[in-house]
Design a protein around this motif. Structure first.
Motif, short mmCIF file in Angstrom:
data_model
loop_
_atom_site.label_atom_id
_atom_site.label_comp_id
_atom_site.label_asym_id
_atom_site.label_seq_id
_atom_site.Cartn_x
_atom_site.Cartn_y
_atom_site.Cartn_z
N PHE A 116 0.83 -1.21 0.00
CA PHE A 116 0.00 0.00 0.00
C PHE A 116 0.86 1.26 0.00
O PHE A 116 0.56 2.24 -0.70
N LYS A 117 1.92 1.27 0.81
CA LYS A 117 2.79 2.45 0.85
C LYS A 117 3.42 2.71 -0.51
O LYS A 117 3.53 3.86 -0.95
N ASN A 118 3.84 1.66 -1.18
CA ASN A 118 4.43 1.80 -2.51
C ASN A 118 3.38 2.28 -3.52
O ASN A 118 3.64 3.17 -4.34
N ALA A 119 2.18 1.71 -3.44
CA ALA A 119 1.11 2.08 -4.37
C ALA A 119 0.66 3.52 -4.17
O ALA A 119 0.19 4.17 -5.12
N ALA A 120 0.81 4.04 -2.95
CA ALA A 120 0.37 5.41 -2.66
C ALA A 120 1.13 6.44 -3.48
O ALA A 120 0.65 7.57 -3.67
N ARG A 121 2.30 6.08 -4.00
CA ARG A 121 3.07 7.01 -4.84
C ARG A 121 2.31 7.37 -6.10
O ARG A 121 2.44 8.48 -6.62
N ILE A 122 1.50 6.43 -6.62
CA ILE A 122 0.84 6.65 -7.91
C ILE A 122 -0.69 6.53 -7.82
O ILE A 122 -1.39 6.68 -8.81
N ARG A 123 -1.19 6.23 -6.61
CA ARG A 123 -2.64 6.14 -6.40
C ARG A 123 -3.02 7.17 -5.34
O ARG A 123 -2.92 6.90 -4.13
N PRO A 124 -3.47 8.34 -5.77
CA PRO A 124 -3.74 9.44 -4.83
C PRO A 124 -4.72 9.09 -3.71
O PRO A 124 -4.61 9.63 -2.61
N PHE A 125 -5.65 8.18 -3.95
CA PHE A 125 -6.64 7.87 -2.91
C PHE A 125 -6.02 7.14 -1.72
O PHE A 125 -6.65 7.00 -0.67
N LEU A 126 -4.78 6.67 -1.86
CA LEU A 126 -4.07 6.01 -0.76
C LEU A 126 -3.10 6.95 -0.05
O LEU A 126 -2.54 6.58 0.99
N ALA A 127 -2.89 8.14 -0.60
CA ALA A 127 -1.84 9.03 -0.09
C ALA A 127 -2.08 9.49 1.34
O ALA A 127 -1.15 9.53 2.16
N ALA A 128 -3.32 9.83 1.68
CA ALA A 128 -3.60 10.33 3.03
C ALA A 128 -3.31 9.26 4.08
O ALA A 128 -2.74 9.55 5.14
N GLU A 129 -3.68 8.02 3.79
CA GLU A 129 -3.44 6.94 4.74
C GLU A 129 -1.95 6.63 4.85
O GLU A 129 -1.44 6.32 5.93
N ALA A 130 -1.23 6.73 3.73
CA ALA A 130 0.22 6.52 3.76
C ALA A 130 0.88 7.55 4.65
O ALA A 130 1.80 7.24 5.43
N ASP A 131 0.42 8.79 4.55
CA ASP A 131 0.98 9.87 5.38
C ASP A 131 0.65 9.63 6.85
O ASP A 131 1.51 9.78 7.72
N ARG A 132 -0.60 9.25 7.13
CA ARG A 132 -1.00 8.97 8.52
C ARG A 132 -0.17 7.85 9.11
O ARG A 132 0.32 7.94 10.25
N SER A 133 0.01 6.79 8.34
CA SER A 133 0.75 5.64 8.86
C SER A 133 2.20 6.00 9.15
O SER A 133 2.75 5.60 10.18
N HIS A 134 2.82 6.78 8.25
CA HIS A 134 4.22 7.15 8.47
C HIS A 134 4.35 8.02 9.73
O HIS A 134 5.24 7.80 10.55
N ARG A 135 3.46 8.99 9.87
CA ARG A 135 3.54 9.88 11.03
C ARG A 135 3.31 9.13 12.34
O ARG A 135 4.00 9.36 13.34
N ALA A 136 2.35 8.21 12.32
CA ALA A 136 2.03 7.48 13.54
C ALA A 136 3.17 6.55 13.94
O ALA A 136 3.54 6.47 15.12
N VAL A 137 3.72 5.85 12.97
CA VAL A 137 4.83 4.94 13.26
C VAL A 137 6.07 5.73 13.68
O VAL A 137 6.79 5.35 14.61
N ALA A 138 6.33 6.84 12.98
CA ALA A 138 7.47 7.67 13.34
C ALA A 138 7.34 8.22 14.76
O ALA A 138 8.33 8.36 15.48
N ALA A 139 6.11 8.51 15.18
CA ALA A 139 5.89 9.00 16.55
C ALA A 139 6.25 7.94 17.57
O ALA A 139 6.88 8.24 18.60
N VAL A 140 5.88 6.69 17.30
CA VAL A 140 6.24 5.60 18.22
C VAL A 140 7.75 5.42 18.28
O VAL A 140 8.33 5.32 19.36
N VAL A 141 8.38 5.41 17.11
CA VAL A 141 9.83 5.25 17.07
C VAL A 141 10.52 6.44 17.74
O VAL A 141 11.52 6.28 18.45
N GLY A 142 9.97 7.64 17.54
CA GLY A 142 10.53 8.82 18.18
C GLY A 142 10.49 8.73 19.69
O GLY A 142 11.46 9.10 20.38
#
Length: 217
Positions: A116-142
């Motif tokens: 899904f993260k890879n597909a979000a590069r070319i499928r705009p309808f997945l972009a918002a969720e890709a951004d949410r997932s990255h931010r949420a995971v980065a927050a845990v790692v942070g």
């Protein structure tokens, strides 16, 4: 009497079917009809919950992210409650292992998440969720990196100032890159990158963080 269907459980069945298709045949095959076949449902039953393939995929992406974040939240609580150094070390390894495809459930989620993260590069309808997932995971790692770099300094003074902020970002990105690489390698080469080797890599990374914290102190 008509059969009463638990809508939440049925959506979960459909999500699981999407993840199995992604793991075996890739995201491109996850059409409404293919998902219905995989779930053992009539395509009309799937359309009852998802009108289009895009709606189905967006929902599945969100559900997978939520499952991963739930496991991470539980593991992060374990890190926070650990008191002894050895206990905390194991709790950190447990948290980091939640990212990795070390059993069937995590393997399916990891495979779907990467697709899904890879597909979000070319499928705009997945972009918002890709951004949410990255931010949420980065927050845990942070949060984890902040704890590890602070070491014996509970106030976290080692991270104060601009240099501390830059160090936190750098170390968080380095750990995220390590986890992404391990996940991909473990999915592609499971016979080579075993659970034991994954643990060895994580142990080495944590040892490096401890050395960084020691130098900073």
């Amino acid at each position: 009497m008509p059969k009463i269907v638990d809508a939440s459980a049925r959506r979960q069945e459909i999500v699981d079917a999407v993840c199995r298709i992604i793991a075996t045949d890739g995201l491109e095959r996850a059409s409404l009809r293919e998902v219905a076949d995989e779930a053992g449902l009539a395509v009309g039953s799937v359309r009852h919950y998802f009108g289009t393939s895009e709606e189905l995929l967006a929902f599945t992406f969100s559900a997978v992210v939520d499952r991963i974040l739930a496991r991470l939240a539980t593991a992060l609580a374990g890190v926070s409650s650990a008191s002894r150094p050895g206990e905390q070390h194991e709790a950190v390894l447990t948290l980091l292992s939640e990212f990795l495809p070390l059993d069937e459930e995590r393997a399916l989620d990891a495979c779907a998440w990467l697709a899904f993260k890879n597909a979000a590069r070319i499928r705009p309808f997945l972009a918002a969720e890709a951004d949410r997932s990255h931010r949420a995971v980065a927050a845990v790692v942070g949060q984890l990196i902040t704890r590890l770099l602070a070491g014996d300094d509970p106030a976290g003074d080692v991270l104060a100032g601009d240099d501390g902020g830059e160090q936190l970002v750098t170390e968080a990105e380095r750990l995220l890159a390590t986890l992404d690489g391990l996940t991909m390698h473990a999915l592609l080469q499971p016979a080579w990158l075993t659970r034991e080797m994954c643990r060895d890599v994580l142990e080495s990374h944590l040892a490096g963080l401890r050395r960084t914290a020691g130098v900073s102190h």
